[in-house]
Structures are given as structure tokens and as C-alpha cells.
Scaffold this active site. Structure first.
Site, PDB file in Angstrom:
ATOM      1  N   ARG A   1      65.312  -0.717  34.828  1.00 62.19           N
ATOM      2  CA  ARG A   1      64.269  -0.171  33.956  1.00 62.19           C
ATOM      3  C   ARG A   1      64.750  -0.125  32.508  1.00 62.19           C
ATOM      4  O   ARG A   1      63.989  -0.405  31.578  1.00 62.19           O
ATOM      5  CB  ARG A   1      63.861   1.223  34.448  1.00 62.19           C
ATOM      6  CG  ARG A   1      62.613   1.758  33.780  1.00 62.19           C
ATOM      7  CD  ARG A   1      62.084   2.997  34.496  1.00 62.19           C
ATOM      8  NE  ARG A   1      63.019   4.116  34.426  1.00 62.19           N
ATOM      9  CZ  ARG A   1      62.867   5.266  35.085  1.00 62.19           C
ATOM     10  NH1 ARG A   1      61.828   5.448  35.892  1.00 62.19           N
ATOM     11  NH2 ARG A   1      63.748   6.235  34.964  1.00 62.19           N
TER      12      ARG A   1
ATOM     13  N   LYS B   1      60.728   3.509  28.857  1.00 61.82           N
ATOM     14  CA  LYS B   1      61.319   4.825  28.593  1.00 61.82           C
ATOM     15  C   LYS B   1      61.883   4.864  27.171  1.00 61.82           C
ATOM     16  O   LYS B   1      63.090   4.912  26.952  1.00 61.82           O
ATOM     17  CB  LYS B   1      62.401   5.133  29.634  1.00 61.82           C
ATOM     18  CG  LYS B   1      62.368   6.601  30.069  1.00 61.82           C
ATOM     19  CD  LYS B   1      63.173   6.854  31.316  1.00 61.82           C
ATOM     20  CE  LYS B   1      63.317   8.315  31.580  1.00 61.82           C
ATOM     21  NZ  LYS B   1      62.075   8.989  32.001  1.00 61.82           N
TER      22      LYS B   1
ATOM     23  N   GLU C   1      49.447  10.279  33.775  1.00 60.70           N
ATOM     24  CA  GLU C   1      50.622  11.068  34.156  1.00 60.70           C
ATOM     25  C   GLU C   1      50.789  12.191  33.153  1.00 60.70           C
ATOM     26  O   GLU C   1      49.958  12.367  32.267  1.00 60.70           O
ATOM     27  CB  GLU C   1      51.868  10.180  34.228  1.00 60.70           C
ATOM     28  CG  GLU C   1      52.262   9.530  32.910  1.00 60.70           C
ATOM     29  CD  GLU C   1      53.636   8.870  32.956  1.00 60.70           C
ATOM     30  OE1 GLU C   1      54.547   9.384  33.626  1.00 60.70           O
ATOM     31  OE2 GLU C   1      53.807   7.838  32.299  1.00 60.70           O
TER      32      GLU C   1
HETATM   33  C1  LIG Z   1      61.412   9.411  33.141  1.00 66.16           C
HETATM   34  C2  LIG Z   1      59.941   9.565  33.268  1.00 66.16           C
HETATM   35  C3  LIG Z   1      59.332   9.831  34.519  1.00 66.16           C
HETATM   36  C4  LIG Z   1      60.117  10.087  35.778  1.00 66.16           C
HETATM   37  O1  LIG Z   1      60.822   8.962  36.221  1.00 66.16           O
HETATM   38  P1  LIG Z   1      61.995   9.123  37.303  1.00 66.16           P
HETATM   39  O2  LIG Z   1      62.564   7.754  37.380  1.00 66.16           O
HETATM   40  O3  LIG Z   1      61.371   9.540  38.573  1.00 66.16           O
HETATM   41  O4  LIG Z   1      62.934  10.145  36.779  1.00 66.16           O
HETATM   42  C5  LIG Z   1      57.946   9.892  34.547  1.00 66.16           C
HETATM   43  N1  LIG Z   1      57.196   9.731  33.437  1.00 66.16           N
HETATM   44  C6  LIG Z   1      57.746   9.504  32.220  1.00 66.16           C
HETATM   45  C7  LIG Z   1      56.871   9.345  31.043  1.00 66.16           C
HETATM   46  C8  LIG Z   1      59.134   9.400  32.110  1.00 66.16           C
HETATM   47  O5  LIG Z   1      59.677   9.173  30.908  1.00 66.16           O
END
Ligand SMILES: *Cc1c(COP(=O)(O)O)cnc(C)c1O
Length: 341
Positions: free
Chosen positions: A82, A184, A220
């Protein structure tokens, strides 16, 4: 190995510098070997690209002690992958994925005394960062980068018991249709800070964002994916190419179908369907699942039958199974657990 003198079960979620971090530099088109460093500080030029144009991204994962005393990590290869995808979208050189996993191993091992013991509820949070460091004033990607991984022990997420969250449907947008919601990037968090402070001021724990093109589908929250349970016990999660691909959410969907024998669906979920679910949770590395008791849409309250005092029954089984896999109490699917020691 003697452990640090910390009251693990009372730890919060904050930064505590540990002994070692991994640092690597990208210059003249190549990453150096990388090494462990004792220095928790970063010295940057005032015109560094990360400061001017926010060319930075991160990852988050955890190491913990299993029931039989091993130190393990959960699916670090997916964080590596990722971060590569994020780096490419931000015109940064990806850190090689195999070296990422190796660096996680090195930095956790070097900080072994900071890995919380089994049963404490605490874990070692691992934070990789990648950012542009040379000076740029005209808008362009940097040519020099830092990759860094630090770790910090964090306490049990549900200290003092489980408390279902109250969310609100946000009037702010998180991600543009062809923007950066799926990566991210630090910038996704910078622009969410006002919305989260405002939500807290109004008495909500978090914002639920809608798709910004039509504002009719659920996406989300600022830092966690959504998961719902239908009245006939199907586990449903929003499908959208502007949400972040949570590793926890992807793992929970496998747990739901392969371990619990439940139906699963990844599909568009209209806001109007919210009242039809029996359970709701937020998923991410930090809490695995946080139960949601209530979502407020401009004064209209949608209350889930599981209520404001406990996790819903399916959410509970998902949570217990995934944390059982992580802690070594339940056999893991192949490749999910990386043993560090
Ligand atoms: C990091 C993140 C998540 C959660 O991802 P995980 O891999 O499960 O820790 C969900 N939404 C956003 C916007 C994120 O930055």
C-alpha cells in the site's frame, strides 16, 4: 529480555520515543542501505518539499507478543504494498517492499524491550513515513527522500471497557472522485482536522463521509472503514474507489466468510439504507473494530439495536476471531502472521 518499566495496561495512544528507528535516504535516484538510528529528531531545510507541498505519506501497523511468547506482525507485506501505491500516486520513489518488511523486523527487534507483554492489551505501534526533503519552490516532486520507521508502545484501545461510538454524517467531503482518498497521504488527514475538531465540539466521536460526487453513498470515516451487519447476518462494507483499502477491513471480510461462515458483500451502500442494519463498526489497525451505537444525520438519529453499551453479537465474533488470530490463539490463514522472534 527485560522489558521497559511501563504500566502497559495504563498506556494511552501517544508518542513515546523508543531506543531505535529505521532510517533510509533516497538520493541520486537510489535508496541507500538504511540503518538503525538512535536519533528521534529530523533536521530539514526550511524549503523542504514536505513542508512546502505536503509530499508525505505514512503507514500504520502493529507488533505484539503472542500467547506462546513470540513477537509477531500482522500482514506487513500489505502495508509495504500500500505504501508503494501511495508513493507512486504522490510521485515519490517507493521503498522496496521486501526491504520495508525487513526494516519493520529490524526496528521491532531492536526495540524488543518496548514490545508490550501478552495479555496487557497494549501493542507496539509501528509508523513508517516517506517524505520529500530537498528544497523545492516551483511546484515539482522532490528528488531526495527520507524513509523512516519509528515505533511507540500504545495502550489497550478499549481501556475502561467498550464504549460504542456516536458518528455524524459530515457536511465536509473527504475525497474527490479522482483524487487521493484511496492512498495513505498525510494531506488526507490535514484536511480532515477541521471536520474532526468540529465534530468533537458538537459532541460526536467521528465523521462519516459520503461520496462527494453525489453525496448519497456511505464512504468511510476520517481514519477507519465502515462495516455493517444486516438483519440476516450478512457483513457488508462500502465499495468505492475513493476509500482507503483498510487491511483490517479486508481481513475481517475473510474472517466473516471463512471462519464464521457468514455472507459478505462489498457494494455501494446508500445513506438511505443506514436504518436497516443491525450492527455497525469502524475498522482499522488501532482498534480492530470499534462498535458504532448511533449515527446522526442532521438531527435524525439512526440507533443500532446493539445499543450504546456493548458490541453487537456479530461484531463481537468478528473482533474476537481476528484478535485471536493476531494473538496466536486461533490458527491464521497462510501468510497473515510474520514471526519476528
Ligand atoms: C489507515 C486508514 C484506515 C485503516 O486501515 P488499516 O490498514 O486497517 O489500518 C482506514 N481509513 C483511512 C482513511 C486510513 O487512513
Amino acid at each position: 529480555m527485560t522489558k521497559e518499566n511501563i504500566n502497559w495496561s495504563e498506556l494511552g495512544f501517544g508518542y513515546i520515543p523508543t531506543d531505535w528507528r529505521w532510517v533510509s535516504n533516497f538520493k541520486d535516484g537510489a535508496w541507500d542501505e538504511g540503518m538503525l538510528s538512535r536519533d528521534p529528531n529530523v533536521l530539514l531545510n526550511e524549503c523542504a518539499c514536505v513542508i512546502q507541498y505536503a509530499q508525505t505519506c505514512f503507514e500504520g501497523l502493529k507488533a505484539y507478543t503472542t500467547e506462546d511468547g513470540h513477537i509477531v506482525c500482522f500482514r506487513p507485506d500489505l502495508n509495504a504494498q500500500r505504501m508503494s501505491e501511495t508513493a507512486c500516486r504522490l510521485e515519490m520513489p517507493p521503498y522496496p517492499e521486501d526491504k520495508f518488511v525487513e526494516a519493520v523486523r529490524e526496528v521491532v527487534l531492536a526495540n524488543e524491550s518496548w514490545v508490550p507483554p501478552y495479555g496487557s492489551g497494549a501493542t507496539l505501534y509501528i509508523r513508517p513515513n516517506l517524505y520529500g526533503i530537498n528544497s523545492v519552490i516551483g511546484v515539482k516532486p522532490a528528488t531526495e527522500y527520507h524513509f523512516r520507521i519509528f515505533v511507540t508502545p500504545v495502550g489497550p484501545y478499549f481501556k475502561g471497557g467498550i464504549r460504542p461510538l456516536t458518528l455524524r454524517i459530515s457536511d465536509f467531503d473527504r475525497a474527490a472522485p479522482r483524487g487521493t482518498g484511496h492512498i495513505k497521504a498525510g494531506l488526507n488527514y490535514a484536511m480532515s482536522l477541521h471536520a474532526i475538531v468540529d465534530a468533537h465540539n458538537q459532541g460526536f466521536d467521528e465523521n462519516v463521509y459520503l461520496d462527494s460526487a453525489t453525496r448519497t453513498y456511505l464512504e468511510e470515516t476520517g481514519g477507519a472503514n465502515l462495516l455493517f451487519v444486516t438483519k440476516d447476518n450478512k457483513v457488508v462494507t462500502p465499495k468505492s474507489n475513493t476509500i482507503l483499502k483498510s487491511i483490517t477491513r479486508r481481513s475481517l471480510m475473510v474472517v466473516a466468510s471463512e471462519y464464521l461462515g457468514l455472507g459478505t458483500e462489498e457494494r455501494e451502500i446508500p445513506l438511505s439504507e443506514l436504518g436497516e442494519f443491525s450492527e455497525c463498526g469502524l475498522c482499522g489497525t488501532a482498534a480492530v473494530i470499534s462498535p458504532v451505537g448511533k449515527i446522526v444525520d442532521h438531527g435524525k438519529e439512526i440507533c443500532f439495536p446493539s445499543g450504546m453499551n456493548e458490541m453487537g453479537p456479530v461484531t463481537r465474533r468478528l473482533y474476537d476471531t481476528l484478535t485471536g488470530i493476531q494473538m496466536g490463539r486461533i490458527p491464521a490463514p497462510k501468510g497473515w502472521i510474520t514471526v519476528i522472534k
